[in-house]
Every structure is written in C-alpha cells, then in structure tokens.
Design a protein around this motif. Structure first.
Motif, PDB file in Angstrom:
ATOM      1  N   ALA A   1       0.831  -1.201   0.000  1.00  0.00           N
ATOM      2  CA  ALA A   1       0.000   0.000   0.000  1.00  0.00           C
ATOM      3  C   ALA A   1       0.870   1.258   0.000  1.00  0.00           C
ATOM      4  O   ALA A   1       0.541   2.260  -0.647  1.00  0.00           O
ATOM      5  N   ALA A   2       1.990   1.192   0.695  1.00  0.00           N
ATOM      6  CA  ALA A   2       2.907   2.340   0.721  1.00  0.00           C
ATOM      7  C   ALA A   2       3.494   2.597  -0.665  1.00  0.00           C
ATOM      8  O   ALA A   2       3.652   3.759  -1.083  1.00  0.00           O
ATOM      9  N   ARG A   3       3.832   1.526  -1.381  1.00  0.00           N
ATOM     10  CA  ARG A   3       4.386   1.716  -2.729  1.00  0.00           C
ATOM     11  C   ARG A   3       3.352   2.356  -3.652  1.00  0.00           C
ATOM     12  O   ARG A   3       3.686   3.236  -4.458  1.00  0.00           O
ATOM     13  N   HIS A   4       2.107   1.924  -3.551  1.00  0.00           N
ATOM     14  CA  HIS A   4       1.061   2.546  -4.368  1.00  0.00           C
ATOM     15  C   HIS A   4       0.842   4.003  -3.966  1.00  0.00           C
ATOM     16  O   HIS A   4       0.554   4.847  -4.821  1.00  0.00           O
ATOM     17  N   THR A   5       0.997   4.284  -2.688  1.00  0.00           N
ATOM     18  CA  THR A   5       0.857   5.670  -2.236  1.00  0.00           C
ATOM     19  C   THR A   5       1.997   6.525  -2.775  1.00  0.00           C
ATOM     20  O   THR A   5       1.794   7.699  -3.128  1.00  0.00           O
ATOM     21  N   ASP A   6       3.198   5.957  -2.822  1.00  0.00           N
ATOM     22  CA  ASP A   6       4.320   6.676  -3.450  1.00  0.00           C
ATOM     23  C   ASP A   6       3.961   7.096  -4.873  1.00  0.00           C
ATOM     24  O   ASP A   6       4.177   8.249  -5.274  1.00  0.00           O
ATOM     25  N   THR A   7       3.421   6.138  -5.627  1.00  0.00           N
ATOM     26  CA  THR A   7       3.048   6.426  -7.019  1.00  0.00           C
ATOM     27  C   THR A   7       1.965   7.487  -7.091  1.00  0.00           C
ATOM     28  O   THR A   7       2.013   8.390  -7.937  1.00  0.00           O
ATOM     29  N   LEU A   8       0.981   7.391  -6.210  1.00  0.00           N
ATOM     30  CA  LEU A   8      -0.091   8.384  -6.180  1.00  0.00           C
ATOM     31  C   LEU A   8       0.459   9.790  -5.956  1.00  0.00           C
ATOM     32  O   LEU A   8       0.118  10.730  -6.689  1.00  0.00           O
ATOM     33  N   ILE A   9       1.313   9.918  -4.972  1.00  0.00           N
ATOM     34  CA  ILE A   9       1.850  11.243  -4.635  1.00  0.00           C
ATOM     35  C   ILE A   9       2.743  11.769  -5.760  1.00  0.00           C
ATOM     36  O   ILE A   9       2.695  12.959  -6.116  1.00  0.00           O
ATOM     37  N   GLN A  10       3.551  10.872  -6.323  1.00  0.00           N
ATOM     38  CA  GLN A  10       4.448  11.292  -7.403  1.00  0.00           C
ATOM     39  C   GLN A  10       3.681  11.749  -8.641  1.00  0.00           C
ATOM     40  O   GLN A  10       4.114  12.678  -9.342  1.00  0.00           O
ATOM     41  N   ASN A  11       2.549  11.107  -8.922  1.00  0.00           N
ATOM     42  CA  ASN A  11       1.801  11.409 -10.147  1.00  0.00           C
ATOM     43  C   ASN A  11       0.722  12.467  -9.962  1.00  0.00           C
ATOM     44  O   ASN A  11       0.042  12.822 -10.930  1.00  0.00           O
TER      45      ASN A  11
END
Length: 290
Positions: A218-228
């Motif tokens: 979930a943290a990795r997906h959150t990284d992607t969300l914030i980056q994009n």
C-alpha cells in the motif's frame, strides 16, 4: 500402566504456560497516509486486520492460561493421590482398614470454554466521490505520507512477529517439559501444547508477516499516487500565470495567444494527471490488502 510424575516440574510448567500469556500490548492502528477516501480505506482495513490478529493473539494467551491451570490442577491431583496411596499402603501394613479410592484429578476450566473473539468486519471501499482535480491534489498531499504505512509494517515485522516466534519456542519447550514430567502412556497435554506452538509459528506468525507486506505494498502505491499527483501549489502558480497571460491577451488584442494556449494546455494536463492518479490508486491499491 507406568506412571511417572514430577509434580514440582509440572507446577513449573504450569507457571511457564500462564506466564507466556502476559500480553499488555495495545491493538495496532495504522495511520492514513493521506486524506483521500482511498488512503483512509487502506488504513482502516489494515487496522481491522491488525485488530483481528491482536484478538487472536489474546485468545491464544487465554488458552495458555487455561492450559496452565489444567496442568497445575493435574500436578496437585496426582501429588495428592500419591500421598493418599502411600498413607493407605502404610495403613494396610499397620493393620488399618482398606485404602480409600484415590482422588480424581479436578476438572479445570476447559480451553473449549473460552469464547472465540468477535473479529472486526473489514470495511468495503465505496466508489470515490467525483472531485475537482485541485481538491484531489490537496487531499493527496496532506497527511504523513507513505511513511506511516511503512512504520506500521516495520512495527509488526520487527517488534510483534518476533515476539510470536519467541512465544512459540517457549511454549514448545514447555510442552516437551510436560512430556518429561508426566509420563503415563496416554496423556495428551504435551502434544496439545506442541500443537499450540505450531499454530503460533506456522499460522499466526505468517499472517503477521503478510499484513506487514500488505502495508508495504500500500505504501508503494501511495508513493506512485503522490508522485503522479501535481502539488496544490503547482495549480495555484499555473492559474496565476494563466490569469496574467489572459489579462495581457485581452489588453493587447490577442498578442500572446500562444502563451495562453500553452498555459491552458499545461493546466489541463495537470488536472488530468490528478484525476488519473487517484483513479489508478483506487484500482491498484485496495487489492493489496485483501
């Protein structure tokens, strides 16, 4: 039937079982990484999973307490029976009356009497409410970020899961000791204690590690969300630049049309990025915790 019993050893085993049930840790909670509904869902679901494992861990402790009481009661009964039999034999040798029947072991509160815990229901994810891209950006970039999810995973992986393995090892050792201190050819206490240790090691512990892995995913997906997702300040700055360009365009009769078009296009792309990032997040992240 050969019966060999070490009451003092069984009492020590009982104390070890009861001592292993000491659980003072609070249920584990996961903090949402951001303020959007999907991030809140992830945190709520991870917390529900953690609470379920915590309740199972507490229930296992209650089982060991009951097991310790049973072993202690058995030690007392067998010791008392041995004393009674010795006195009876002595009485026969001295010409007294026939021995009375040995006392049966008391029936301690059974492990089956311990009610199963009521586990929390896992939340369902409602379809995200349509929002303006600028609002999405504000929600996504608020909160502690994916670090909260990784801290949750790290706490489980480094603090809680090893404790379960340590408990399993100690319980297994106690089971072995019970088998050595109480030999009558058919007692099941030692094997039951070993089975409990197996459950801690092969079922509860892997579930804890799986929960930690889910939080990391979930943290990795959150990284992607914030980056994009463009930052709110990007929208603010771009709108200000576009307003200035539009004012100049109107005042000059369209002299800077290319600049207005470029800024408008950039704003459109950023707005689409924010919406797309949240949509992708809502599709990809929830399955990682199911």
């Amino acid at each position: 039937m050969d019966l060999t019993v070490d009451p003092d050893g069984l009492r020590a085993d009982a104390a070890a079982l009861e001592g292993s049930a000491d659980s003072r840790s609070a249920a584990w909670a996961c903090q949402a990484a951001a303020s959007d509904a999907v991030s809140a869902h992830l945190a709520t679901a991870l917390t529900a999973w953690a609470q379920s494992l915590h309740l199972l861990l507490e229930h296992a402790g209650k089982q060991r307490t009951a097991g310790g009481l049973a072993v202690s009661g058995t030690a007392a009964a067998l010791s008392g029976a041995d004393t009674d039999n010795a006195a009876a034999i002595n009485g026969i040798l001295n010409g007294s009356s026939a021995p009375s029947a040995a006392a049966a072991a008391p029936s301690p509160a059974g492990i089956a009497d311990i009610p199963l815990p009521s586990l929390p229901a896992l939340p369902s994810l409602a379809p995200p409410t349509p929002m303006a891209p600028e609002q999405i950006a504000a929600l996504v970039h608020s909160g502690p970020g994916p670090g909260s999810l990784r801290a949750f995973a790290g706490h489980i992986r480094t603090a809680l899961a090893p404790t379960v393995l340590d408990t399993a090892a100690n319980v297994r050792s106690t089971g072995t000791s019970v088998g050595q201190n109480w030999r009558d050819g058919h007692q099941q206490a030692a094997s039951n204690i070993a089975s409990h240790a197996d459950w801690l090691e092969s079922s509860l512990h892997p579930q804890m590690l799986a929960l930690a892995s889910a939080a990391d995913a979930a943290a990795r997906h959150t990284d992607t969300l914030i980056q994009n997702t463009p930052h709110p300040q990007e929208f603010t700055d771009l709108r200000q630049r576009l307003n200035v360009a539009l004012a100049h365009y109107n005042a000059s009769g369209g002299a800077n049309a290319a600049q207005v078009e470029a800024l408008s296009s950039e704003l459109t792309k950023k707005r689409a990025s924010a919406v797309g990032a949240l949509q992708n997040f809502a599709t990809a992240a929830p399955p990682t915790i199911s």
